[in-house]
Design a protein around this motif. Sequence first.
Motif, PDB file in Angstrom:
ATOM      1  N   GLY A 162       0.810  -1.207   0.000  1.00  0.00           N
ATOM      2  CA  GLY A 162       0.000   0.000   0.000  1.00  0.00           C
ATOM      3  C   GLY A 162       0.842   1.255   0.000  1.00  0.00           C
ATOM      4  N   SER A 163       1.842   1.288   0.860  1.00  0.00           N
ATOM      5  CA  SER A 163       2.720   2.448   0.924  1.00  0.00           C
ATOM      6  C   SER A 163       3.496   2.615  -0.376  1.00  0.00           C
ATOM      7  CB  SER A 163       3.693   2.296   2.098  1.00  0.00           C
ATOM      8  OG  SER A 163       4.615   3.350   2.127  1.00  0.00           O
ATOM      9  N   ARG A 164       3.926   1.520  -0.929  1.00  0.00           N
ATOM     10  CA  ARG A 164       4.692   1.571  -2.177  1.00  0.00           C
ATOM     11  C   ARG A 164       3.852   2.169  -3.308  1.00  0.00           C
ATOM     12  NH1 ARG A 164       6.238  -1.398  -6.651  1.00  0.00           N
ATOM     13  NH2 ARG A 164       8.491  -1.499  -7.022  1.00  0.00           N
ATOM     14  N   SER A 165       2.575   1.806  -3.362  1.00  0.00           N
ATOM     15  CA  SER A 165       1.713   2.309  -4.426  1.00  0.00           C
ATOM     16  C   SER A 165       1.495   3.808  -4.298  1.00  0.00           C
ATOM     17  CB  SER A 165       0.370   1.575  -4.411  1.00  0.00           C
ATOM     18  OG  SER A 165      -0.376   1.881  -3.246  1.00  0.00           O
ATOM     19  N   LEU A 166       1.390   4.316  -3.067  1.00  0.00           N
ATOM     20  CA  LEU A 166       1.179   5.754  -2.869  1.00  0.00           C
ATOM     21  C   LEU A 166       2.409   6.547  -3.283  1.00  0.00           C
ATOM     22  CD1 LEU A 166      -0.373   8.193  -1.875  1.00  0.00           C
ATOM     23  CD2 LEU A 166       0.334   7.623   0.466  1.00  0.00           C
ATOM     24  N   THR A 167       3.589   6.116  -2.853  1.00  0.00           N
ATOM     25  CA  THR A 167       4.807   6.831  -3.211  1.00  0.00           C
ATOM     26  C   THR A 167       5.079   6.735  -4.713  1.00  0.00           C
ATOM     27  OG1 THR A 167       5.749   6.461  -1.007  1.00  0.00           O
ATOM     28  CG2 THR A 167       7.294   7.006  -2.775  1.00  0.00           C
ATOM     29  N   ALA A 168       4.804   5.570  -5.303  1.00  0.00           N
ATOM     30  CA  ALA A 168       4.975   5.430  -6.760  1.00  0.00           C
ATOM     31  C   ALA A 168       4.049   6.391  -7.502  1.00  0.00           C
ATOM     32  CB  ALA A 168       4.692   3.991  -7.173  1.00  0.00           C
ATOM     33  N   VAL A 198      10.467   3.441   0.669  1.00  0.00           N
ATOM     34  CA  VAL A 198      11.850   3.391   0.199  1.00  0.00           C
ATOM     35  C   VAL A 198      11.941   2.607  -1.115  1.00  0.00           C
ATOM     36  CG1 VAL A 198      14.141   2.464   0.728  1.00  0.00           C
ATOM     37  CG2 VAL A 198      12.858   3.685   2.491  1.00  0.00           C
ATOM     38  N   SER A 199      11.167   1.528  -1.218  1.00  0.00           N
ATOM     39  CA  SER A 199      11.186   0.716  -2.436  1.00  0.00           C
ATOM     40  C   SER A 199      10.720   1.523  -3.644  1.00  0.00           C
ATOM     41  CB  SER A 199      10.294  -0.514  -2.250  1.00  0.00           C
ATOM     42  OG  SER A 199      10.197  -1.257  -3.436  1.00  0.00           O
ATOM     43  N   ALA A 200       9.645   2.296  -3.477  1.00  0.00           N
ATOM     44  CA  ALA A 200       9.141   3.109  -4.590  1.00  0.00           C
ATOM     45  C   ALA A 200      10.123   4.206  -4.960  1.00  0.00           C
ATOM     46  CB  ALA A 200       7.787   3.708  -4.216  1.00  0.00           C
ATOM     47  N   LEU A 201      10.785   4.785  -3.965  1.00  0.00           N
ATOM     48  CA  LEU A 201      11.817   5.791  -4.252  1.00  0.00           C
ATOM     49  C   LEU A 201      12.947   5.173  -5.061  1.00  0.00           C
ATOM     50  CD1 LEU A 201      12.142   7.745  -0.868  1.00  0.00           C
ATOM     51  CD2 LEU A 201      10.979   8.499  -2.952  1.00  0.00           C
ATOM     52  N   ALA A 202      13.352   3.971  -4.667  1.00  0.00           N
ATOM     53  CA  ALA A 202      14.442   3.304  -5.380  1.00  0.00           C
ATOM     54  C   ALA A 202      14.073   3.036  -6.830  1.00  0.00           C
ATOM     55  CB  ALA A 202      14.796   1.992  -4.670  1.00  0.00           C
ATOM     56  N   ASP A 203      12.816   2.664  -7.078  1.00  0.00           N
ATOM     57  CA  ASP A 203      12.369   2.432  -8.450  1.00  0.00           C
ATOM     58  C   ASP A 203      12.487   3.698  -9.295  1.00  0.00           C
ATOM     59  OD1 ASP A 203      11.820  -0.183  -7.956  1.00  0.00           O
ATOM     60  OD2 ASP A 203       9.668   0.082  -7.694  1.00  0.00           O
ATOM     61  N   ALA A 204      12.367   4.855  -8.625  1.00  0.00           N
ATOM     62  CA  ALA A 204      12.470   6.136  -9.344  1.00  0.00           C
ATOM     63  C   ALA A 204      13.894   6.677  -9.326  1.00  0.00           C
ATOM     64  CB  ALA A 204      11.514   7.149  -8.723  1.00  0.00           C
ATOM     65  N   GLY A 205      14.846   5.854  -8.845  1.00  0.00           N
ATOM     66  CA  GLY A 205      16.248   6.258  -8.838  1.00  0.00           C
ATOM     67  C   GLY A 205      16.617   7.190  -7.709  1.00  0.00           C
ATOM     68  N   MET A 206      15.913   7.096  -6.557  1.00  0.00           N
ATOM     69  CA  MET A 206      16.185   7.983  -5.434  1.00  0.00           C
ATOM     70  C   MET A 206      16.409   7.186  -4.158  1.00  0.00           C
ATOM     71  SD  MET A 206      13.331  10.955  -6.035  1.00  0.00           S
ATOM     72  CE  MET A 206      11.986   9.780  -6.123  1.00  0.00           C
ATOM     73  N   LEU A 207      17.082   7.833  -3.205  1.00  0.00           N
ATOM     74  CA  LEU A 207      17.247   7.302  -1.865  1.00  0.00           C
ATOM     75  C   LEU A 207      16.442   8.155  -0.893  1.00  0.00           C
ATOM     76  CD1 LEU A 207      21.103   6.632  -1.813  1.00  0.00           C
ATOM     77  CD2 LEU A 207      19.271   4.954  -2.134  1.00  0.00           C
ATOM     78  N   LEU A 208      16.060   7.553   0.232  1.00  0.00           N
ATOM     79  CA  LEU A 208      15.335   8.303   1.256  1.00  0.00           C
ATOM     80  C   LEU A 208      16.276   9.268   1.953  1.00  0.00           C
ATOM     81  CD1 LEU A 208      12.829   8.803   3.045  1.00  0.00           C
ATOM     82  CD2 LEU A 208      13.640   6.942   4.516  1.00  0.00           C
ATOM     83  N   ASP A 209      15.928  10.534   1.959  1.00  0.00           N
ATOM     84  CA  ASP A 209      16.679  11.543   2.694  1.00  0.00           C
ATOM     85  C   ASP A 209      16.215  11.486   4.147  1.00  0.00           C
ATOM     86  OD1 ASP A 209      17.804  13.780   3.849  1.00  0.00           O
ATOM     87  OD2 ASP A 209      17.335  15.119   2.177  1.00  0.00           O
ATOM     88  N   PRO A 210      17.084  11.090   5.092  1.00  0.00           N
ATOM     89  CA  PRO A 210      16.657  10.964   6.492  1.00  0.00           C
ATOM     90  C   PRO A 210      16.070  12.249   7.057  1.00  0.00           C
ATOM     91  CG  PRO A 210      18.905  10.143   6.189  1.00  0.00           C
ATOM     92  CD  PRO A 210      18.505  10.772   4.904  1.00  0.00           C
TER      93      PRO A 210
END
Length: 333
Positions: A162-168, A198-210
């Motif tokens: 669910g979280s992955r779909s929202l961030t994607a 974090v997984s959806a960010l990675a798919d878009a070529g990004m890392l989580l900024d703490p």
Amino acid sequence: MKHGPTVRDIASHAGVSIATVSRVLNDQEHVSPGTRELVQQAIDELGGRGPRRRPPRTGAVFLRCPYVLTDYFGLIVSSIAETLDLHGRQLVLNAGEAAQQAPVLPTLAGRPGIGGAIVVLPPEPGEELMALQSSGFPFVIVDPRETVPRDIAAVSAAHFAGSRSLTAHLTELGHRRIGLLAGPDNWLASSARRAGHVSALADAGMLLDPRLAIPGEPTVRFGFEAARQLLSAEDRPTALVAFNDKVASGAMAAAAQLGLRVPEDLSIGGFDDIDLAQATRPALTTVRQPLAEMGRIAVGLLIRLLDHHRLDALHVELATELIVRESTGPARR
């Protein structure tokens, strides 16, 4: 062993005591699932007969939900109550935040008139849940707060997916600085949703900024204060992912106070899809949890336990659904 193996034969073959084999053959409680399976395997290998069928457990179902029964918890509890009524089971309700202080779990197995229990987001430590399971008392957890052993029945939503779909959804709209208003660090749902983000960010070529991730209690106040902190920064995020709809509504209030328009200046997404999600202006994009179905599935699992049926799928995850409304839009260039 012409007439079948003796109790002593089975005990020797399984490496357990004669008393343990006797309890398994009579389908009594206070035998761990692993030991019961070991004895049954010995019986099968020696060509013996299985345990006698026990009658279903009678008694009311104890429903523990130590929270205020509004929104999220109210929907789950109402669904459980309605489904138990269809099965002809009485309900004993233990609810309200004051109930968190009562040591309930250690007393459940010995309570007269109680056949089993459903526990919603239990605040108790895992050791108490494991002790209750070891006692042979049947119970089901709805939305476990922390990881539970596989042989404890539990039902929850697919937090990661669910979280992955929202961030994607937000990255597809061009957002690259996305703030995360996370839940409590010690909640299983929080870690799963963070991992999905974090997984959806990675798919878009990004890392989580703490610096863009702030944990806290899932309340409107937390959402307001955490969003205000992120949105007051010079390099503010263009979108916010909230732990739930209440946190998201607090973030909307912070955005309005800072003069930011949603979604023109800032996109905001939530989780749960409670009534509040459609009452906000603009209406909130969120991840729908099947809250009523979680309650129904929990009752179904418990009824099977009360009937002494074997459960193979003890951890059930129900699918979530992304509901896109007006609170999310393309990122400003």
